[in-house]
Design a protein around this motif. Sequence first.
Motif, PDB file in Angstrom:
ATOM      1  N   UNK A 166       0.780  -1.132  -0.157  1.00  0.00           N
ATOM      2  CA  UNK A 166       0.107   0.077  -0.074  1.00  0.00           C
ATOM      3  C   UNK A 166       0.834   1.164  -0.149  1.00  0.00           C
ATOM      4  N   UNK A 167       2.103   1.340   0.730  1.00  0.00           N
ATOM      5  CA  UNK A 167       2.900   2.379   0.892  1.00  0.00           C
ATOM      6  C   UNK A 167       3.532   2.529  -0.577  1.00  0.00           C
ATOM      7  N   UNK A 168       3.919   1.679  -1.357  1.00  0.00           N
ATOM      8  CA  UNK A 168       4.390   1.647  -2.718  1.00  0.00           C
ATOM      9  C   UNK A 168       3.335   2.116  -3.558  1.00  0.00           C
ATOM     10  N   UNK A 169       2.239   1.567  -3.610  1.00  0.00           N
ATOM     11  CA  UNK A 169       1.200   2.026  -4.611  1.00  0.00           C
ATOM     12  C   UNK A 169       0.598   3.366  -4.272  1.00  0.00           C
ATOM     13  N   UNK A 170       0.556   3.671  -3.176  1.00  0.00           N
ATOM     14  CA  UNK A 170       0.084   5.128  -2.772  1.00  0.00           C
ATOM     15  C   UNK A 170       0.762   6.070  -3.369  1.00  0.00           C
ATOM     16  N   UNK A 171       2.115   5.916  -3.341  1.00  0.00           N
ATOM     17  CA  UNK A 171       2.937   6.777  -4.101  1.00  0.00           C
ATOM     18  C   UNK A 171       2.638   7.341  -5.627  1.00  0.00           C
ATOM     19  N   UNK A 172       2.198   6.274  -5.965  1.00  0.00           N
ATOM     20  CA  UNK A 172       1.696   6.380  -7.811  1.00  0.00           C
ATOM     21  C   UNK A 172       0.386   7.113  -7.682  1.00  0.00           C
ATOM     22  N   UNK A 173      -0.386   6.990  -6.640  1.00  0.00           N
ATOM     23  CA  UNK A 173      -1.604   7.839  -6.471  1.00  0.00           C
ATOM     24  C   UNK A 173      -1.582   9.157  -6.619  1.00  0.00           C
ATOM     25  N   UNK A 174      -0.505   9.733  -6.503  1.00  0.00           N
ATOM     26  CA  UNK A 174      -0.060  11.236  -6.790  1.00  0.00           C
ATOM     27  C   UNK A 174      -0.734  11.647  -8.003  1.00  0.00           C
ATOM     28  N   UNK A 175      -0.682  10.749  -8.850  1.00  0.00           N
ATOM     29  CA  UNK A 175      -0.813  11.124 -10.270  1.00  0.00           C
ATOM     30  C   UNK A 175      -2.406  11.615 -10.552  1.00  0.00           C
ATOM     31  N   UNK A 176      -3.126  10.979  -9.715  1.00  0.00           N
ATOM     32  CA  UNK A 176      -4.701  11.440  -9.583  1.00  0.00           C
ATOM     33  C   UNK A 176      -5.040  12.353  -8.597  1.00  0.00           C
ATOM     34  N   UNK A 177      -3.932  13.012  -8.123  1.00  0.00           N
ATOM     35  CA  UNK A 177      -4.153  14.091  -7.120  1.00  0.00           C
ATOM     36  C   UNK A 177      -4.571  13.706  -5.867  1.00  0.00           C
ATOM     37  N   UNK A 178      -4.248  12.382  -5.263  1.00  0.00           N
ATOM     38  CA  UNK A 178      -4.342  11.929  -4.142  1.00  0.00           C
ATOM     39  C   UNK A 178      -3.389  12.454  -3.078  1.00  0.00           C
ATOM     40  N   UNK A 179      -2.558  12.906  -3.203  1.00  0.00           N
ATOM     41  CA  UNK A 179      -1.354  13.751  -2.321  1.00  0.00           C
ATOM     42  C   UNK A 179      -0.369  12.591  -1.839  1.00  0.00           C
ATOM     43  N   UNK A 180       0.303  13.136  -0.901  1.00  0.00           N
ATOM     44  CA  UNK A 180       1.086  11.882  -0.313  1.00  0.00           C
ATOM     45  C   UNK A 180       2.640  12.184  -0.966  1.00  0.00           C
ATOM     46  N   UNK A 181       3.562  11.235  -0.513  1.00  0.00           N
ATOM     47  CA  UNK A 181       4.861  11.426  -0.999  1.00  0.00           C
ATOM     48  C   UNK A 181       5.225  11.297  -2.566  1.00  0.00           C
ATOM     49  N   UNK A 182       4.175  10.642  -3.315  1.00  0.00           N
ATOM     50  CA  UNK A 182       4.408  10.753  -4.837  1.00  0.00           C
ATOM     51  C   UNK A 182       4.478  11.951  -5.234  1.00  0.00           C
ATOM     52  N   UNK A 183       3.742  13.154  -4.685  1.00  0.00           N
ATOM     53  CA  UNK A 183       3.767  14.528  -5.244  1.00  0.00           C
ATOM     54  C   UNK A 183       5.066  14.976  -5.185  1.00  0.00           C
ATOM     55  N   UNK A 184       6.010  14.693  -4.234  1.00  0.00           N
ATOM     56  CA  UNK A 184       7.629  14.982  -4.231  1.00  0.00           C
ATOM     57  C   UNK A 184       7.913  14.299  -5.618  1.00  0.00           C
ATOM     58  N   UNK A 185       8.034  13.185  -5.674  1.00  0.00           N
ATOM     59  CA  UNK A 185       8.584  12.112  -6.545  1.00  0.00           C
ATOM     60  C   UNK A 185       8.483  12.797  -7.958  1.00  0.00           C
ATOM     61  N   UNK A 186       6.965  12.751  -8.296  1.00  0.00           N
ATOM     62  CA  UNK A 186       6.722  13.480  -9.526  1.00  0.00           C
ATOM     63  C   UNK A 186       7.010  15.009  -9.874  1.00  0.00           C
ATOM     64  N   UNK A 187       7.034  15.509  -8.928  1.00  0.00           N
ATOM     65  CA  UNK A 187       7.261  17.062  -9.010  1.00  0.00           C
ATOM     66  C   UNK A 187       9.012  17.149  -9.382  1.00  0.00           C
ATOM     67  N   UNK A 188       9.463  16.253  -8.588  1.00  0.00           N
ATOM     68  CA  UNK A 188      11.022  16.348  -9.009  1.00  0.00           C
ATOM     69  C   UNK A 188      11.264  15.863 -10.342  1.00  0.00           C
ATOM     70  N   UNK A 189      10.657  14.721 -10.875  1.00  0.00           N
ATOM     71  CA  UNK A 189      10.922  14.480 -12.117  1.00  0.00           C
ATOM     72  C   UNK A 189      10.610  15.258 -13.054  1.00  0.00           C
ATOM     73  N   UNK A 190       9.434  15.860 -12.827  1.00  0.00           N
ATOM     74  CA  UNK A 190       8.986  17.078 -13.881  1.00  0.00           C
ATOM     75  C   UNK A 190       9.751  18.057 -14.143  1.00  0.00           C
ATOM     76  N   UNK A 191      10.355  18.359 -12.835  1.00  0.00           N
ATOM     77  CA  UNK A 191      11.195  19.797 -12.798  1.00  0.00           C
ATOM     78  C   UNK A 191      12.488  19.310 -12.939  1.00  0.00           C
ATOM     79  N   UNK A 192      13.031  17.986 -13.051  1.00  0.00           N
ATOM     80  CA  UNK A 192      14.178  17.527 -13.010  1.00  0.00           C
ATOM     81  C   UNK A 192      15.102  18.021 -11.724  1.00  0.00           C
ATOM     82  N   UNK A 193      14.445  17.943 -10.754  1.00  0.00           N
ATOM     83  CA  UNK A 193      15.009  18.483  -9.280  1.00  0.00           C
ATOM     84  C   UNK A 193      15.286  17.476  -8.458  1.00  0.00           C
ATOM     85  N   UNK A 194      16.626  17.195  -8.338  1.00  0.00           N
ATOM     86  CA  UNK A 194      17.001  16.059  -7.515  1.00  0.00           C
ATOM     87  C   UNK A 194      16.766  15.926  -5.904  1.00  0.00           C
TER      88      UNK A 194
END
Length: 218
Positions: free
Chosen positions: A141-169
């Motif tokens: 659940x912890x892992x899949x909840x990270x992917x849920x950021x793509x549907x605006x569910x919030x959580x730590x996935x927001x950091x990952x996807x924002x970082x990937x989109x902005x290329x911000x390490x």
Amino acid sequence: MKYYKQILLLLGEHILIVVLSVGISLVLAIPIALLVARSKWLSTGALSFFGVIYSIPSLALFSFLIPLFGLGKTTAIVVLVLYNQYILVRNILAGFQSIDPAIIEAGKGMGLDARRLFFMIELPLALPIILGGVRIATVSTIGIATIAAVIHAGGLGVLLFDGLRMNYLPKILWGTVLSSGLAYLGNQGVLALERRAFKRTQGEDRQSTLQNMSVLDR
């Protein structure tokens, strides 16, 4: 300072999604497992059904349910609960099937009704395997909840996807470290409970269960 407050907020959202998802999953899985356990045909059918759902990629399942539940946490939790049913129902069935029938017969011989037999003997003996399923479901659940950021569910996935989109390490690192650390802590926490429950089913603890029941019935 604002950056760290955002991280804590996203971490809190992630924990909330995980706790709600695993809690709801367990509340649903226990009666489902007990219901289908009465029939091999039903148990096989239920596991096959949930196995098919579990095999669906998370993004595809998110997309399928968005028209019903919309974007956000609700859809994420529904998907996570559906995924967890396969893990939890399977382990709950395995837990109760692992109980020695002689112990059940001894409990019945002491005059225990079905409710007391379940809560005092069957559930404690099945608990280690059930907790094993809870541990796997928690980490998943912890892992899949990270992917849920793509549907605006919030959580730590927001950091990952924002970082990937902005290329911000730094955001990528924070998201990776926190999600991995949360999965580790969740695994170790439930594992400690699982080991404790397992020890209680062994040796003198297992024998004392029936002895205590006989004392209560006097």
